[in-house]
Scaffold this motif. Structure first.
Motif, PDB file in Angstrom:
ATOM      1  N   GLU A 213      33.694  66.923  64.372  1.00 45.46           N
ATOM      2  CA  GLU A 213      33.229  67.405  63.077  1.00 45.46           C
ATOM      3  C   GLU A 213      33.714  66.510  61.943  1.00 45.46           C
ATOM      4  OE1 GLU A 213      33.107  71.497  60.360  1.00 45.46           O
ATOM      5  OE2 GLU A 213      34.169  71.479  62.276  1.00 45.46           O
ATOM      6  N   ALA A 214      34.913  65.974  62.064  1.00 46.97           N
ATOM      7  CA  ALA A 214      35.435  65.093  61.022  1.00 46.97           C
ATOM      8  C   ALA A 214      34.565  63.847  60.876  1.00 46.97           C
ATOM      9  CB  ALA A 214      36.880  64.706  61.342  1.00 46.97           C
ATOM     10  N   ILE A 215      34.155  63.269  62.007  1.00 48.78           N
ATOM     11  CA  ILE A 215      33.281  62.094  61.963  1.00 48.78           C
ATOM     12  C   ILE A 215      31.918  62.465  61.409  1.00 48.78           C
ATOM     13  CG2 ILE A 215      32.065  60.398  63.386  1.00 48.78           C
ATOM     14  CD1 ILE A 215      34.519  60.345  65.209  1.00 48.78           C
ATOM     15  N   TYR A 216      31.368  63.589  61.880  1.00 48.17           N
ATOM     16  CA  TYR A 216      30.058  64.024  61.399  1.00 48.17           C
ATOM     17  C   TYR A 216      30.092  64.307  59.894  1.00 48.17           C
ATOM     18  CZ  TYR A 216      28.857  64.871  66.341  1.00 48.17           C
ATOM     19  OH  TYR A 216      28.613  64.744  67.693  1.00 48.17           O
ATOM     20  N   THR A 217      31.174  64.936  59.421  1.00 47.91           N
ATOM     21  CA  THR A 217      31.289  65.280  58.004  1.00 47.91           C
ATOM     22  C   THR A 217      31.381  64.036  57.139  1.00 47.91           C
ATOM     23  OG1 THR A 217      32.381  67.375  58.534  1.00 47.91           O
ATOM     24  CG2 THR A 217      32.667  66.529  56.294  1.00 47.91           C
ATOM     25  N   ASN A 218      32.182  63.073  57.575  1.00 49.46           N
ATOM     26  CA  ASN A 218      32.301  61.820  56.818  1.00 49.46           C
ATOM     27  C   ASN A 218      30.976  61.084  56.765  1.00 49.46           C
ATOM     28  OD1 ASN A 218      33.923  59.740  55.455  1.00 49.46           O
ATOM     29  ND2 ASN A 218      33.452  58.523  57.279  1.00 49.46           N
ATOM     30  N   ALA A 219      30.255  61.064  57.898  1.00 46.40           N
ATOM     31  CA  ALA A 219      28.954  60.405  57.934  1.00 46.40           C
ATOM     32  C   ALA A 219      27.952  61.114  57.031  1.00 46.40           C
ATOM     33  CB  ALA A 219      28.435  60.363  59.366  1.00 46.40           C
ATOM     34  N   GLN A 220      27.960  62.456  57.063  1.00 46.94           N
ATOM     35  CA  GLN A 220      27.042  63.217  56.213  1.00 46.94           C
ATOM     36  C   GLN A 220      27.317  62.947  54.741  1.00 46.94           C
ATOM     37  OE1 GLN A 220      27.804  67.361  55.332  1.00 46.94           O
ATOM     38  NE2 GLN A 220      25.745  67.916  56.067  1.00 46.94           N
ATOM     39  N   ARG A 221      28.596  62.934  54.363  1.00 47.78           N
ATOM     40  CA  ARG A 221      28.982  62.704  52.972  1.00 47.78           C
ATOM     41  C   ARG A 221      28.535  61.308  52.525  1.00 47.78           C
ATOM     42  NH1 ARG A 221      34.079  62.763  53.639  1.00 47.78           N
ATOM     43  NH2 ARG A 221      34.281  65.037  53.539  1.00 47.78           N
ATOM     44  N   ALA A 222      28.766  60.310  53.369  1.00 45.55           N
ATOM     45  CA  ALA A 222      28.410  58.945  53.010  1.00 45.55           C
ATOM     46  C   ALA A 222      26.905  58.777  52.885  1.00 45.55           C
ATOM     47  CB  ALA A 222      28.970  57.975  54.055  1.00 45.55           C
ATOM     48  N   ARG A 223      26.155  59.398  53.808  1.00 41.06           N
ATOM     49  CA  ARG A 223      24.698  59.242  53.746  1.00 41.06           C
ATOM     50  C   ARG A 223      24.115  59.955  52.535  1.00 41.06           C
ATOM     51  NH1 ARG A 223      19.653  60.331  54.387  1.00 41.06           N
ATOM     52  NH2 ARG A 223      18.320  58.903  55.582  1.00 41.06           N
ATOM     53  N   ARG A 224      24.632  61.134  52.199  1.00 38.47           N
ATOM     54  CA  ARG A 224      24.135  61.839  51.025  1.00 38.47           C
ATOM     55  C   ARG A 224      24.404  61.033  49.753  1.00 38.47           C
ATOM     56  NH1 ARG A 224      25.795  68.208  52.148  1.00 38.47           N
ATOM     57  NH2 ARG A 224      23.983  68.704  53.472  1.00 38.47           N
ATOM     58  N   ALA A 225      25.597  60.443  49.667  1.00 36.11           N
ATOM     59  CA  ALA A 225      25.922  59.639  48.489  1.00 36.11           C
ATOM     60  C   ALA A 225      24.989  58.434  48.390  1.00 36.11           C
ATOM     61  CB  ALA A 225      27.378  59.177  48.566  1.00 36.11           C
ATOM     62  N   TRP A 226      24.717  57.796  49.520  1.00 33.13           N
ATOM     63  CA  TRP A 226      23.797  56.654  49.546  1.00 33.13           C
ATOM     64  C   TRP A 226      22.397  57.076  49.133  1.00 33.13           C
ATOM     65  CZ3 TRP A 226      19.874  56.116  53.488  1.00 33.13           C
ATOM     66  CH2 TRP A 226      19.158  54.915  53.408  1.00 33.13           C
ATOM     67  N   SER A 227      21.926  58.202  49.684  1.00 33.95           N
ATOM     68  CA  SER A 227      20.579  58.683  49.373  1.00 33.95           C
ATOM     69  C   SER A 227      20.448  59.040  47.903  1.00 33.95           C
ATOM     70  CB  SER A 227      20.256  59.898  50.251  1.00 33.95           C
ATOM     71  OG  SER A 227      18.952  60.378  50.001  1.00 33.95           O
ATOM     72  N   GLU A 228      21.462  59.687  47.341  1.00 35.45           N
ATOM     73  CA  GLU A 228      21.416  60.053  45.923  1.00 35.45           C
ATOM     74  C   GLU A 228      21.438  58.819  45.038  1.00 35.45           C
ATOM     75  OE1 GLU A 228      24.721  62.653  45.485  1.00 35.45           O
ATOM     76  OE2 GLU A 228      23.783  64.304  46.594  1.00 35.45           O
ATOM     77  N   ALA A 229      22.178  57.791  45.454  1.00 31.33           N
ATOM     78  CA  ALA A 229      22.225  56.565  44.673  1.00 31.33           C
ATOM     79  C   ALA A 229      20.857  55.893  44.632  1.00 31.33           C
ATOM     80  CB  ALA A 229      23.261  55.611  45.263  1.00 31.33           C
ATOM     81  N   ILE A 230      20.133  55.946  45.747  1.00 35.80           N
ATOM     82  CA  ILE A 230      18.787  55.374  45.789  1.00 35.80           C
ATOM     83  C   ILE A 230      17.854  56.143  44.866  1.00 35.80           C
ATOM     84  CG2 ILE A 230      16.751  55.064  47.252  1.00 35.80           C
ATOM     85  CD1 ILE A 230      18.580  54.391  49.536  1.00 35.80           C
ATOM     86  N   GLU A 231      17.950  57.470  44.909  1.00 39.14           N
ATOM     87  CA  GLU A 231      17.039  58.308  44.127  1.00 39.14           C
ATOM     88  C   GLU A 231      17.265  58.168  42.626  1.00 39.14           C
ATOM     89  OE1 GLU A 231      17.633  62.215  45.610  1.00 39.14           O
ATOM     90  OE2 GLU A 231      16.626  61.826  47.532  1.00 39.14           O
TER      91      GLU A 231
END
Length: 301
Positions: free
Chosen positions: A270-288
């Motif tokens: 879960e720690a790996i999944y959570t870190n990956a989710q957080r990083a991808r959301r931040a990347w996606s929001e930066a694009i938008e």
């Protein structure tokens, strides 16, 4: 306003470049060159180019800008065929997904004329190939990375940047080495993984059953495995060292994931999944929230 533009390889990348320049009214004449007579004929039929030729001398006569949009392994041979007819006023660029090998090929093929070669890489694509896949809007709002050489004239670099801006692209600059390290991680490795996963499933004895139940997650993860095998073979080999570094790091991550899974370590997973989710959301929001691309020239009346 460009006069004569030559596009070597009028598939998805080269064809989209030609269509975008046409839409912007930015070139008086676009000439296509390529290995496949069928593709050349189709590009002419679709109006992607104004004429086609298999003669380097004919193509280069009076050319202002030449774009190489062929697999990177062909860069050296193509430039060698064009070099005898490269006038001092002609600027050559490329759209290859690797840059260090392209620069080495350009130096070997062009010698002192390498100053007229400005390496570049548009960060855009589709899983479809060929002239029929070309889109005038492919580069709108997408990055194009230019990796200038020390020998390049600032005006020549500016010409290449201006051409891509007319296609709707946003210009970034890296060194060839920086470029290859970055894209080994965020482009070349994902393609290798997508091809590898689909190949693995296709070789299983119950592949038909597996593909029958593959849904949107599998489709999204493996979309890029529909890209050109020849092109990605060349890219993988051309950027082998950087890609091996990223692949080794990913294998180490898989080893960690496997250890968590084998130990039924839910918190570790879960720690790996959570870190990956957080990083991808931040990347996606930066694009938008990114700023819109600069405007292009309008279609001439």
């Amino acid at each position: 306003m460009l006069g004569k533009v030559v596009v070597v390889g009028v598939g998805l990348i080269g064809g989209s470049f030609a269509l975008a320049l046409k839409k912007a009214g930015a070139a008086r004449q676009i000439v296509g060159m390529g290995r496949s007579q069928e593709a050349m004929a189709r590009a002419l039929e679709l109006g992607i180019v104004d004429s086609v030729t298999d003669s380097p001398e004919e193509a280069m006569a009076g050319a202002d800008l030449v774009l190489l949009a062929a697999p990177v392994a062909q860069t050296g041979p193509i430039l060698a065929s064009l070099a005898p007819f490269l006038d001092i006023g002609t600027v050559v660029t490329d759209a290859g997904s690797t840059k260090s090998d392209v620069v080495a090929s350009a130096r070997a093929a062009l010698g002192g004329k390498v100053r007229q070669f400005v390496p570049a890489h548009p960060i855009a694509g589709r899983e479809s190939n060929g002239p029929d896949a070309a889109l005038a809007e492919l580069y709108q709002g997408k990055k194009t990375v230019i990796t200038p050489l020390p020998e390049n004239d600032a005006g020549d670099v500016g010409l290449v940047a201006a051409a891509w801006r007319l296609c709707g692209a946003i210009i970034h600059t890296l060194t060839p080495q920086e470029h290859d390290r970055v894209f080994a991680a965020v482009s070349h490795l994902p393609h290798l993984l997508a091809f590898g996963l689909v190949d693995d499933i296709a070789n299983k004895p119950h592949a038909d059953l597996l593909f029958q139940y593959a849904a949107s997650g599998f489709r999204d993860f493996t979309r890029i495995a529909g890209s050109s095998p020849e092109m990605w073979r060349d890219i993988s080999l051309a950027n082998r060292d950087a890609l091996l570094t990223e692949l080794d790091a990913y294998l180490a991550q898989l080893t960690i994931l496997r250890a968590h899974l084998a130990a039924s370590d839910g918190p570790g997973l879960e720690a790996i999944y959570t870190n990956a989710q957080r990083a991808r959301r931040a990347w996606s929001e930066a694009i938008e929230t990114a700023e819109p691309p600069p405007p292009t020239l309008q279609e001439p009346e």
